[in-house]
Design an enzyme around this catalytic site. Structure first.
Site, PDB file in Angstrom:
ATOM      1  N   ALA A  11       0.808  -1.228   0.000  1.00 27.98           N
ATOM      2  CA  ALA A  11       0.000   0.000   0.000  1.00 27.98           C
ATOM      3  C   ALA A  11       0.838   1.273   0.000  1.00 27.98           C
ATOM      4  CB  ALA A  11      -0.942  -0.020   1.204  1.00 27.98           C
ATOM      5  N   ALA A  12       1.662   1.467   1.015  1.00 26.33           N
ATOM      6  CA  ALA A  12       2.422   2.714   1.119  1.00 26.33           C
ATOM      7  C   ALA A  12       3.468   2.826   0.016  1.00 26.33           C
ATOM      8  CB  ALA A  12       3.079   2.815   2.493  1.00 26.33           C
ATOM      9  N   ARG A  22       3.852   9.997 -11.644  1.00 29.83           N
ATOM     10  CA  ARG A  22       2.989  11.073 -12.152  1.00 29.83           C
ATOM     11  C   ARG A  22       3.568  12.473 -11.936  1.00 29.83           C
ATOM     12  NH1 ARG A  22      -1.686   7.739  -9.212  1.00 29.83           N
ATOM     13  NH2 ARG A  22      -2.347   6.416 -10.959  1.00 29.83           N
ATOM     14  N   GLU A  34      10.572  -5.788  -3.126  1.00 29.70           N
ATOM     15  CA  GLU A  34       9.554  -6.508  -2.364  1.00 29.70           C
ATOM     16  C   GLU A  34      10.108  -7.852  -1.917  1.00 29.70           C
ATOM     17  OE1 GLU A  34       6.674  -8.269  -0.458  1.00 29.70           O
ATOM     18  OE2 GLU A  34       6.603  -6.138  -0.995  1.00 29.70           O
ATOM     19  N   SER A  40       0.979  -4.999  -4.276  1.00 36.31           N
ATOM     20  CA  SER A  40      -0.299  -4.274  -4.185  1.00 36.31           C
ATOM     21  C   SER A  40      -1.512  -5.181  -4.015  1.00 36.31           C
ATOM     22  CB  SER A  40      -0.497  -3.393  -5.431  1.00 36.31           C
ATOM     23  OG  SER A  40       0.314  -2.256  -5.358  1.00 36.31           O
ATOM     24  N   CYS A  44      -6.317  -6.618   4.068  1.00 35.13           N
ATOM     25  CA  CYS A  44      -7.528  -6.614   4.894  1.00 35.13           C
ATOM     26  C   CYS A  44      -8.610  -7.528   4.327  1.00 35.13           C
ATOM     27  CB  CYS A  44      -8.076  -5.196   5.018  1.00 35.13           C
ATOM     28  SG  CYS A  44      -6.946  -4.053   5.841  1.00 35.13           S
ATOM     29  N   VAL A  82      15.736  -6.655   1.826  1.00 35.77           N
ATOM     30  CA  VAL A  82      16.732  -5.677   2.248  1.00 35.77           C
ATOM     31  C   VAL A  82      17.216  -6.025   3.646  1.00 35.77           C
ATOM     32  CG1 VAL A  82      17.133  -3.243   2.814  1.00 35.77           C
ATOM     33  CG2 VAL A  82      15.806  -3.858   0.792  1.00 35.77           C
ATOM     34  N   ASP A 284       2.601   1.028   7.615  1.00 36.90           N
ATOM     35  CA  ASP A 284       2.520   0.324   8.889  1.00 36.90           C
ATOM     36  C   ASP A 284       3.829   0.313   9.656  1.00 36.90           C
ATOM     37  OD1 ASP A 284      -0.060  -0.183   8.169  1.00 36.90           O
ATOM     38  OD2 ASP A 284       0.179  -2.347   7.893  1.00 36.90           O
ATOM     39  N   TRP A 435     -34.217  12.731  15.311  1.00 41.07           N
ATOM     40  CA  TRP A 435     -32.956  13.032  15.983  1.00 41.07           C
ATOM     41  C   TRP A 435     -32.050  11.810  15.823  1.00 41.07           C
ATOM     42  CZ3 TRP A 435     -31.086  17.459  17.906  1.00 41.07           C
ATOM     43  CH2 TRP A 435     -31.987  18.481  18.205  1.00 41.07           C
TER      44      TRP A 435
END
Length: 446
Positions: A11-12, A22, A34, A40, A44, A82, A284, A435
């Site tokens: 994700a990050a 871009r 990776e 990707s 979850c 790494v 994370d 309400w």
């Protein structure tokens, strides 16, 4: 040429990579490393493949490795682990696991987006056949293949992953036991609220063991798990899943000078900078600024990872964007119930020595005169002195999701109880009472 290196392909990391594609310079060279073989994917969503709502693991992959390589020109490498970083030489070192060869890659700008690893207690027998964790698609495939021919499943840990797995296994007619060392499920909720989840678990036949610690995983004569020793008591089981939390995957940074929190998470500023020039961190493995606590916190969630990665990539590209922080919003489904929370719980406010009061209210998700209405249990936490809203917990069969997002928005803008009551929220009998139950709770707080 500007050399960008990103450690982590989920994700990050890939949110950042796409921003550099871009927004970055035309001569940008982007290398992503990776440790696994899949880029990707939606971590979850893993329990819902077991549960049956997601047809296949491939449906969880947002973009394939070949897409990043061929469409976007990213040097997306797999099976590259790494093991060290030299900030002075600006080099990354590691092992190509496919070839068992070492590699060295220079960088001009580096992003650490290595995520988290599951925590497994250091116990005898955790390496036995039939003992699992769930973090990656290969983890899921191993777990699914191991389910055939078995009946009794024990989940160690009653947090988000443990409860989502329990729901998935119940849906597939397995016998489920949860062992939790705390005195309740979902410790991120206050004890009075989580009782609704305890009742649901018991109605579904889930065995709950609270305040218990697993001390050993016992094997049969084939070398497969067949029991857990829990505080000297033996519980037979066919399969075990440890869902006992996660830890940042940052051990390779210990000698680099990168500032790590006590749990190993990386300290970052609002621009996703670490304390070392040209090294960023996101997702994370990094900390997130908590707007209510007014300090960095460790809240590893996919929403935060995507936002932080996007911001890191923007800043690495030469533009400027800041992370606005989090308010601690989270939600999960457990059988019939949705459990949602945001901000501070009452026990969190107490731990932070914040003078706080709380009000609980039982309303309905829609107008009370509808026969199909469902109970909605609400708890608001607010500052005793200035009535600033501090947090909320909502549990019910319907309507918890939209209510928690209203409170999260209010928290983001520092609203107090009076302002919260004045919100113009939508109303029509099939959707709400005149309400909203949140506002009825706020009125009782006043």
């Amino acid at each position: 040429m500007t050399r960008y290196v990103i450690i982590g392909g989920d994700a990050a990391g890939m949110s950042a990579a796409m921003q550099i594609v871009r927004r970055g310079p035309d001569d940008a060279k982007i290398t992503t490393l990776e440790r696994g073989s899949i880029y990707s994917y939606a971590q979850c969503g893993l329990p819902y493949v077991i549960e049956g709502s997601v047809a296949a693991t491939d449906d969880l992959i947002a973009r394939s490795t070949d897409t990043f390589r061929n469409k976007y020109g990213i040097d997306a490498r797999v099976q590259h682990e790494v093991t060290d970083v030299n900030p002075e030489k600006q080099e990354v070192y590691g092992t190509n696991l496919q070839r068992n060869e070492s590699f060295t890659i220079p960088y001009d700008q580096l992003l650490i987006a290595t995520g988290v690893d599951p925590v497994v207690p250091s116990l005898p027998g955790t390496d036995l056949a039939g003992v699992h964790t769930l973090k990656t698609i290969p983890d899921l495939e191993r777990l699914r293949s191991d389910l055939h021919g078995h009946r009794e499943i024990t989940i160690v840990g009653g947090g988000y992953v443990g409860l989502e797995l329990a729901e998935a296994f119940v849906a597939q007619n397995f016998s489920v036991r949860i062992i939790e060392r705390n005195r309740q499920l979902a410790k991120m909720f206050d004890a009075d609220m989580v009782e609704h989840l305890h009742e649901e678990a018991e109605q579904q036949g889930i065995e709950l063991l609270f305040g218990k610690t697993v001390t050993e995983v016992e094997a049969d004569d084939r070398g497969r798990v067949n029991a857990l020793i829990v505080d000297e008591e033996r519980f037979s089981t066919d399969l075990v899943v440890f869902a006992t939390g996660v830890k940042p995957n940052t051990s390779f940074l210990q000698a680099t000078g990168v500032d790590l929190n006590k749990n190993g998470a990386i300290n970052v500023d609002a621009y996703m900078n670490t304390n070392i020039e040209n090294i960023y961190a996101a997702g994370d493995c990094a900390l997130q600024y908590h707007r209510i606590k007014e300090k960095n916190d460790f809240l590893p969630l996919g929403t935060h990872a995507n936002k932080q990665g996007r911001i890191a990539g923007t800043n690495m590209s030469g533009e400027t964007k800041t992370f606005q922080g989090v308010v601690g919003t989270a939600i999960f489904r457990f059988i019939r119930f949705t459990a949602a929370r945001t901000g501070l719980s009452e026990k969190e406010a107490d731990a932070l020595a914040i003078p706080a009061d709380a009000v609980s209210y039982k309303g309905t998700d829609i107008a009370g005169y509808f026969t199909e209405k469902k109970p909605l249990h609400i708890k608001l936490v607010y500052h005793t002195d200035n009535k600033r809203l501090l947090g909320a917990q909502v549990i019910g069969e319907s309507g918890a999701d939209k209510r928690i997002d209203v409170v999260a928005t209010a928290l983001f803008h520092n609203m107090n109880i009076d302002e919260f009551e004045d919100l113009d929220l939508s109303y029509a009998p099939p959707y709400n009472g005149v309400w909203d139950p949140l506002q009825q709770a706020a009125r009782r707080a006043k």
